[in-house]
Design an enzyme around this catalytic site. Sequence first.
Site, short mmCIF file in Angstrom:
data_model
loop_
_atom_site.label_atom_id
_atom_site.label_comp_id
_atom_site.label_asym_id
_atom_site.label_seq_id
_atom_site.Cartn_x
_atom_site.Cartn_y
_atom_site.Cartn_z
N HIS A 373 18.96 -76.32 15.68
CA HIS A 373 18.66 -75.75 14.37
C HIS A 373 17.22 -75.28 14.20
O HIS A 373 16.89 -74.71 13.16
CB HIS A 373 18.97 -76.75 13.26
N LYS A 564 14.88 -72.54 -2.31
CA LYS A 564 15.08 -73.15 -0.99
C LYS A 564 14.03 -74.24 -0.86
O LYS A 564 13.16 -74.37 -1.72
CB LYS A 564 14.92 -72.11 0.12
N THR A 672 21.13 -69.84 5.16
CA THR A 672 22.46 -69.65 4.59
C THR A 672 22.32 -69.22 3.13
O THR A 672 23.23 -68.62 2.57
CB THR A 672 23.31 -70.92 4.67
N LYS A 676 24.55 -66.54 0.64
CA LYS A 676 25.08 -66.82 -0.71
C LYS A 676 24.66 -65.74 -1.69
O LYS A 676 25.45 -65.29 -2.53
CB LYS A 676 24.57 -68.18 -1.21
C1 LIG Z 1 22.19 -73.10 0.76
C2 LIG Z 1 21.27 -74.18 0.36
C3 LIG Z 1 20.09 -74.39 1.08
C4 LIG Z 1 19.68 -73.52 2.25
O1 LIG Z 1 18.93 -72.43 1.76
P1 LIG Z 1 18.04 -71.52 2.76
O2 LIG Z 1 17.59 -70.42 1.86
O3 LIG Z 1 18.96 -71.05 3.83
O4 LIG Z 1 16.94 -72.37 3.25
C5 LIG Z 1 19.25 -75.40 0.67
N1 LIG Z 1 19.55 -76.18 -0.38
C6 LIG Z 1 20.65 -75.99 -1.11
C7 LIG Z 1 20.92 -76.88 -2.27
C8 LIG Z 1 21.56 -75.00 -0.76
O5 LIG Z 1 22.69 -74.83 -1.48
#
Ligand SMILES: *Cc1c(COP(=O)(O)O)cnc(C)c1O
Length: 845
Positions: A373, A564, A672, A676
């Site tokens: 990762h 994030k 991720t 979204k």
């Molecule tokens: C999807 C998600 C993340 C990951 O976000 P990134 O922008 O990919 O770092 C972190 N925390 C929560 C609560 C999420 O739903």
Amino acid sequence: MNAPDAAPSPLAPSASASFDFDRPVSTVEALKRSISNRLVYSVGKDVRSACARDWLFAVFYAVRDRIMDRWRETHHAAIDQDAKRVYYLSMEFLPGRMLTNALAAEGLLEDIRKACTQLGADFDTLVDLEADPGLGNGGLGRLAACFLDSMATLALPGMGYGIRYEYGMFAQRIVDGRQVEEPDQWLLNGNPWEFMRPEYSYTVRYRGHLVPDGQRVRWVDTENVIAVAYDSGVPGYELSSVATLRLWSARAESALNLEQFNRGDYMRAVEAKNWSENVSLVLYPEDKTEQGRQLRLRQEYFFVSASLQDLLRRYLKTHGSFEQLADKVAIHLNDTHPALAVPELMRLLVDEHRVPWDEAWALCQRIFSYTNHTLMPEALEVWPVDLLGWLLPRHLQIIYDINARHLAEVHARFPEDMDLLRRVSLIEENGQRRVRMAWLCALASHKVNGVSALHSDIMVRTLFADFARLWPEKFCNVTNGITPRRWLGQANQALSELIDARIGPLWRRELSHLGQLRAHADDDAFLAALRLVKQRNKRRLADYVGRELGIEIDPESLFDVQVKRIHEYKRQLLNVLHVITRYHAIRANPKGNWVPRTVIFGGKAASAYHMAKLIIRLINDVARTVNADPCVSPLLKVVFVPNYRVTLAELIIPAADLSEQISLAGTEASGTGNMKFALNGALTIGTWDGANIEIAQNVGEEHMFIFGNRAEQVAELRAHGYVPRRYYASNYELKMAIDRIADGAFSPEEPQRYQDLTRSLLESDYYQLLADYADYIATQNRVDERYRLHRDWSRSCLHNIAGVGMFSSDRAVSNYAEGIWGVRPLFEGGRPATPPWSPALAAGI
Ligand SMILES: *Cc1c(COP(=O)(O)O)cnc(C)c1O
């Protein structure tokens, strides 16, 4: 004797009075009956005494009851088919709230709403009472949760194993601009979704002595902790199957020392109990501090040992020897945190089940697979041999034995290259001797994957270059994905309904169907409807911000969102530099033709991460200054939304116009969050990094805002002496922004507050913010230009939604199932998604 004349009916009057038990009842009536029954017989209340929490639990039990048959069928099918199962080992799971997700899987969302209303309970209030299990730090834990959802939907046999932390991710409050951490007591009111399974308890051992005994070693005089299983059902879409998440909780071997207790020494009497139960007490923060490292190692071994004992027990129930173990069991390591599974499986096979070493090792190499990762050196796990040998002496010995055979093999293949041995050794020898957990995982696994095309590519050229030369066929890519059920179906019902009306509901199972939306790219009515949906979601978020933070934001303004984890590599500070630049520009020209913006931040900083906490404070100081400036604030608002978590993500992401994905190229393995946002029709402003690249390839670069240096240029700059001051000296706006932070313009009560930040920017700027600043600002101006053209912007929204079909976790999990785990669906209904196989995986890298 009192006559029980006034005793309330055990059933809620509205439910009981109207029932004729022989008549088939509607779903709503049936739900009302089961909720009422559960309220009385499981919660122990009735309609006259029930509080909101009682109703929530009653609804929960009624909803849970409806997955039980399918859960049992899933379990029995796996046994009856003697199916190969995959065990997904992860230190973190961030499942989010369960109730609406389960209801959507059962197709009962609307019926339960009616049932609640008719019983006099407000469903939305109940939903909001549910705790959000924060059993993870961020993306890695959320990925594990999306994967379980997809395993359930695809009816793949297997389960997730993790830790039932008593306290999950801390709750974040912002006090005077600063992050304050509070314990997250998510289990305080009980957890109505889980089942405790004390019959599945295992002894996990630490320390002790080793006694050689022929081919095996006996491990004696150990300190013991008991791991107790708690199961949660993860219902797949339309209940295609129900997967199991099994989390381990630590329990002391003996509750209290009775002798000490009877002497009145109450504290000492429970000391041992408290100490051993510490193992599952708190989620370990992402960024390590020296303190607590030993506890972290205990945690890692704790859940790995319990999980392996459990899965071997399950295998041995139906198999007489280990011959078929690798045909029936796949174990996936989500990052290196579960790496001790490798020596633990060797120990269980060799020491406890007397399997010869070579056979045991051959099994391991067919059973394990591992996802990398991160490539950032500071995030790669290494454990000092002293600590490992002290806590787990047998495991260190096994690691040494594995290493000796491994080095002999490498030496036989490349007898000339002595430095290669040093590089591929499981033991790092510079100064303190340490075990390289990533090497252990890569050596034991038959497949090692990165999580985006770019990341996998850099992985085999840098971190695992030697290993990729030794075993090229091992390395592959599986680009991450997200579950469309939660991230579109549940989080954005308005958009889901709009999509349903155009292309039907099948995208929930086969996300590539969203590509059909491209046919509507010139349909003005559809584009207007998309805008309306976004507007509703923005208003919903604006209401929340007004209610919770007392800040009024304009739903007509452009919502520019970065949510994030707060981390220097994700570069929230670059975003702040843009905000300050825009602030200065508006002040200089308040009558200019500005596009009004609301810049929204959210995210937690690890409690020991000084720089990240300073960034949070700066965001809040800048927000205070900007929002209080009457000539600027109609055109620019800044909001930090506290306590970012899955539940908040579901509120914020559907409301975003612009998605900030601005990590330094080469540092974000996949991301991720980026998926979204695109799925919910936000346009990305982002660097050529992680999955942003593949999103651009699928959505079309013209529908995103890509800027900044690429990974090769980043490496080049770093290699040839990056000098941030050059950018500072030659860019007036940049200099202004940094100088104002440094001279206390945003912190007049403490002008020195951000010295550490500005000094770090000007002296090292490890994440090269200054190098990308000018292009970022120019690109933000292009965002404004596009946003003014409503129709163009909406078309790009549509192309984002239509283009993210391959970023479903169903596609990712199908890739794993077929290419790595070798597991097949249990039921017809759970058909695998048609593979847009990542080409690198099909070919091997
Ligand atoms: C999807 C998600 C993340 C990951 O976000 P990134 O922008 O990919 O770092 C972190 N925390 C929560 C609560 C999420 O739903």
